[in-house]
Scaffold this motif. Structure first.
Motif, PDB file in Angstrom:
ATOM      1  N   PRO A   1       9.762   3.930  -2.575  1.00  0.00           N
ATOM      2  CA  PRO A   1       9.088   2.980  -3.465  1.00  0.00           C
ATOM      3  C   PRO A   1       8.661   1.714  -2.712  1.00  0.00           C
ATOM      4  N   LYS A   2       7.498   1.178  -3.099  1.00  0.00           N
ATOM      5  CA  LYS A   2       7.013  -0.077  -2.510  1.00  0.00           C
ATOM      6  C   LYS A   2       7.081  -0.041  -0.985  1.00  0.00           C
ATOM      7  N   SER A   3       6.401   0.913  -0.401  1.00  0.00           N
ATOM      8  CA  SER A   3       6.510   1.104   1.043  1.00  0.00           C
ATOM      9  C   SER A   3       5.164   1.434   1.673  1.00  0.00           C
ATOM     10  N   THR A   4       5.136   1.362   2.996  1.00  0.00           N
ATOM     11  CA  THR A   4       3.944   1.737   3.744  1.00  0.00           C
ATOM     12  C   THR A   4       4.300   2.797   4.782  1.00  0.00           C
ATOM     13  N   TYR A   5       3.267   3.434   5.321  1.00  0.00           N
ATOM     14  CA  TYR A   5       3.441   4.511   6.295  1.00  0.00           C
ATOM     15  C   TYR A   5       2.345   4.410   7.345  1.00  0.00           C
ATOM     16  N   VAL A   6       2.720   4.545   8.609  1.00  0.00           N
ATOM     17  CA  VAL A   6       1.735   4.654   9.676  1.00  0.00           C
ATOM     18  C   VAL A   6       2.106   5.807  10.595  1.00  0.00           C
TER      19      VAL A   6
ATOM     20  N   ALA B   1       4.511  -4.996  15.961  1.00  0.00           N
ATOM     21  CA  ALA B   1       3.262  -5.399  15.318  1.00  0.00           C
ATOM     22  C   ALA B   1       3.258  -4.997  13.845  1.00  0.00           C
ATOM     23  N   TYR B   2       3.765  -3.829  13.566  1.00  0.00           N
ATOM     24  CA  TYR B   2       3.857  -3.308  12.200  1.00  0.00           C
ATOM     25  C   TYR B   2       4.749  -4.214  11.350  1.00  0.00           C
ATOM     26  N   TYR B   3       5.912  -4.574  11.889  1.00  0.00           N
ATOM     27  CA  TYR B   3       6.861  -5.405  11.143  1.00  0.00           C
ATOM     28  C   TYR B   3       6.267  -6.778  10.817  1.00  0.00           C
ATOM     29  N   LYS B   4       5.611  -7.381  11.781  1.00  0.00           N
ATOM     30  CA  LYS B   4       5.057  -8.715  11.589  1.00  0.00           C
ATOM     31  C   LYS B   4       3.906  -8.726  10.578  1.00  0.00           C
ATOM     32  N   ALA B   5       3.162  -7.618  10.498  1.00  0.00           N
ATOM     33  CA  ALA B   5       1.976  -7.595   9.648  1.00  0.00           C
ATOM     34  C   ALA B   5       2.239  -7.123   8.226  1.00  0.00           C
ATOM     35  N   ARG B   6       3.333  -6.407   8.008  1.00  0.00           N
ATOM     36  CA  ARG B   6       3.566  -5.829   6.692  1.00  0.00           C
ATOM     37  C   ARG B   6       4.097  -6.878   5.709  1.00  0.00           C
ATOM     38  N   SER B   7       4.035  -6.554   4.415  1.00  0.00           N
ATOM     39  CA  SER B   7       4.527  -7.459   3.382  1.00  0.00           C
ATOM     40  C   SER B   7       6.042  -7.579   3.460  1.00  0.00           C
ATOM     41  N   GLY B   8       6.562  -8.776   3.344  1.00  0.00           N
ATOM     42  CA  GLY B   8       7.991  -8.997   3.445  1.00  0.00           C
ATOM     43  C   GLY B   8       8.764  -8.194   2.414  1.00  0.00           C
ATOM     44  N   GLY B   9       9.788  -7.477   2.869  1.00  0.00           N
ATOM     45  CA  GLY B   9      10.622  -6.704   1.965  1.00  0.00           C
ATOM     46  C   GLY B   9      10.145  -5.305   1.679  1.00  0.00           C
ATOM     47  N   SER B  10       8.927  -4.983   2.039  1.00  0.00           N
ATOM     48  CA  SER B  10       8.435  -3.626   1.781  1.00  0.00           C
ATOM     49  C   SER B  10       9.107  -2.650   2.739  1.00  0.00           C
ATOM     50  N   ASP B  11       9.290  -1.427   2.280  1.00  0.00           N
ATOM     51  CA  ASP B  11      10.024  -0.421   3.052  1.00  0.00           C
ATOM     52  C   ASP B  11       9.085   0.313   4.001  1.00  0.00           C
TER      53      ASP B  11
ATOM     54  N   GLU C   1     -11.392  -9.250  13.368  1.00  0.00           N
ATOM     55  CA  GLU C   1     -10.863 -10.576  13.626  1.00  0.00           C
ATOM     56  C   GLU C   1     -10.306 -11.191  12.348  1.00  0.00           C
ATOM     57  N   LEU C   2     -11.048 -11.044  11.252  1.00  0.00           N
ATOM     58  CA  LEU C   2     -10.570 -11.548   9.977  1.00  0.00           C
ATOM     59  C   LEU C   2      -9.280 -10.851   9.568  1.00  0.00           C
ATOM     60  N   GLY C   3      -9.229  -9.533   9.801  1.00  0.00           N
ATOM     61  CA  GLY C   3      -8.046  -8.777   9.439  1.00  0.00           C
ATOM     62  C   GLY C   3      -6.839  -9.226  10.229  1.00  0.00           C
ATOM     63  N   GLY C   4      -7.048  -9.574  11.501  1.00  0.00           N
ATOM     64  CA  GLY C   4      -5.937 -10.024  12.312  1.00  0.00           C
ATOM     65  C   GLY C   4      -5.384 -11.354  11.830  1.00  0.00           C
ATOM     66  N   ASN C   5      -6.214 -12.156  11.176  1.00  0.00           N
ATOM     67  CA  ASN C   5      -5.764 -13.440  10.669  1.00  0.00           C
ATOM     68  C   ASN C   5      -5.220 -13.348   9.252  1.00  0.00           C
ATOM     69  N   ALA C   6      -5.425 -12.221   8.609  1.00  0.00           N
ATOM     70  CA  ALA C   6      -4.938 -12.059   7.246  1.00  0.00           C
ATOM     71  C   ALA C   6      -3.418 -11.899   7.260  1.00  0.00           C
ATOM     72  N   ILE C   7      -2.798 -12.170   6.110  1.00  0.00           N
ATOM     73  CA  ILE C   7      -1.340 -12.118   6.035  1.00  0.00           C
ATOM     74  C   ILE C   7      -0.908 -10.941   5.169  1.00  0.00           C
ATOM     75  N   ASN C   8      -0.086 -10.039   5.762  1.00  0.00           N
ATOM     76  CA  ASN C   8       0.603  -9.002   5.004  1.00  0.00           C
ATOM     77  C   ASN C   8      -0.312  -8.181   4.107  1.00  0.00           C
ATOM     78  N   ASN C   9      -1.330  -7.596   4.647  1.00  0.00           N
ATOM     79  CA  ASN C   9      -2.152  -6.691   3.863  1.00  0.00           C
ATOM     80  C   ASN C   9      -2.498  -5.468   4.701  1.00  0.00           C
ATOM     81  N   THR C  10      -3.113  -4.517   4.042  1.00  0.00           N
ATOM     82  CA  THR C  10      -3.419  -3.248   4.703  1.00  0.00           C
ATOM     83  C   THR C  10      -4.251  -3.454   5.961  1.00  0.00           C
ATOM     84  N   LEU C  11      -5.295  -4.233   5.848  1.00  0.00           N
ATOM     85  CA  LEU C  11      -6.169  -4.452   6.999  1.00  0.00           C
ATOM     86  C   LEU C  11      -5.427  -5.121   8.148  1.00  0.00           C
ATOM     87  N   ALA C  12      -4.532  -6.049   7.815  1.00  0.00           N
ATOM     88  CA  ALA C  12      -3.770  -6.733   8.858  1.00  0.00           C
ATOM     89  C   ALA C  12      -2.893  -5.756   9.626  1.00  0.00           C
TER      90      ALA C  12
END
Length: 205
Positions: free
Chosen positions: A48-53, A66-76, A3-14
């Motif tokens: 560079p500066k990217s995530t993968y799922v 869901a991935y787009y909304k939760a990831r850090s802005g501008g990250s690839d 629940e906390l992770g769902g409320n977090a902004i732009n982080n791995t857990l989110a």
């Protein structure tokens, strides 16, 4: 924690939480390249500066949104599956990349000691598949990036089928040239193991 992770902004857990809570998503793997250079992380070439799922189950469009909304802005993003998502604020169309797991089918060979008059072959095959599909209480079964353990399969059969005892459980890749082992078979983060009853052999002793 979820629940906390769902409320977090732009982080791995989110990211993990947002995707995991989607309908029919059963498992996923996540990696992040925080460097400013291309990097190969656990077999995946990441920008560079990217995530993968890599996600098993669920609707691909829902996952991408869901991935787009939760990831850090501008990250690839990274992956072989591309999905177009519309930003709810700017209405800009963004291409989100992700992976769906490659299927890695397995064989299983289970040797059991059964009581007199007991013929548990069918039950054992079902028990192996139930374990793989995550239908055994307390066991996650086969998941994305999860190694396959012959020992855990054998233990799962023992817990489900009465009147017999697993003396040995062996597994192998279902790749046309199986080599059976009692060890653990590794799985890449972009793969998921699978098995069907027809690929389970039961030996009664």
């Amino acid at each position: 924690r979820l629940e906390l992770g769902g409320n977090a902004i732009n982080n791995t857990l989110a990211i993990i939480t947002a995707i995991s809570k989607l309908e029919n998503v059963s498992s996923l793997t996540f990696r992040e390249n925080v460097s400013s250079s291309i990097a190969v992380i656990d077999g995946v070439t990441m920008a560079p500066k990217s995530t993968y799922v890599c996600v098993d189950g669920g609707a691909t469009q829902d996952i991408a949104e869901a991935y787009y909304k939760a990831r850090s802005g501008g990250s690839d993003f990274n992956g072989t599956t591309s999905v177009v998502v519309t930003d709810p604020t700017s209405l800009q169309e963004i291409t989100v990349k992700l992976d769906l797991p490659n299927d890695k089918p397995k064989f299983a060979r289970v040797t059991v000691r059964a009581g007199t008059g007991v013929d548990p072959v069918s039950e054992i095959k079902t028990a192996v598949v139930n374990y793989a599909n995550g239908l055994v209480d307390g066991e996650q079964g086969f998941v994305v990036g999860g190694d396959v353990s012959a020992f855990e399969i054998g233990a799962a059969v023992n817990s489900q089928v009465a009147g017999m005892f697993v003396s040995k459980c062996e597994i192998a890749e279902n790749d046309g040239a199986p080599v059976f082992t009692t060890d653990t078979i590794p799985t890449e983060i972009f793969e998921k193991a699978s098995i069907v009853e027809g690929d389970v052999t039961v030996i009664l002793i």
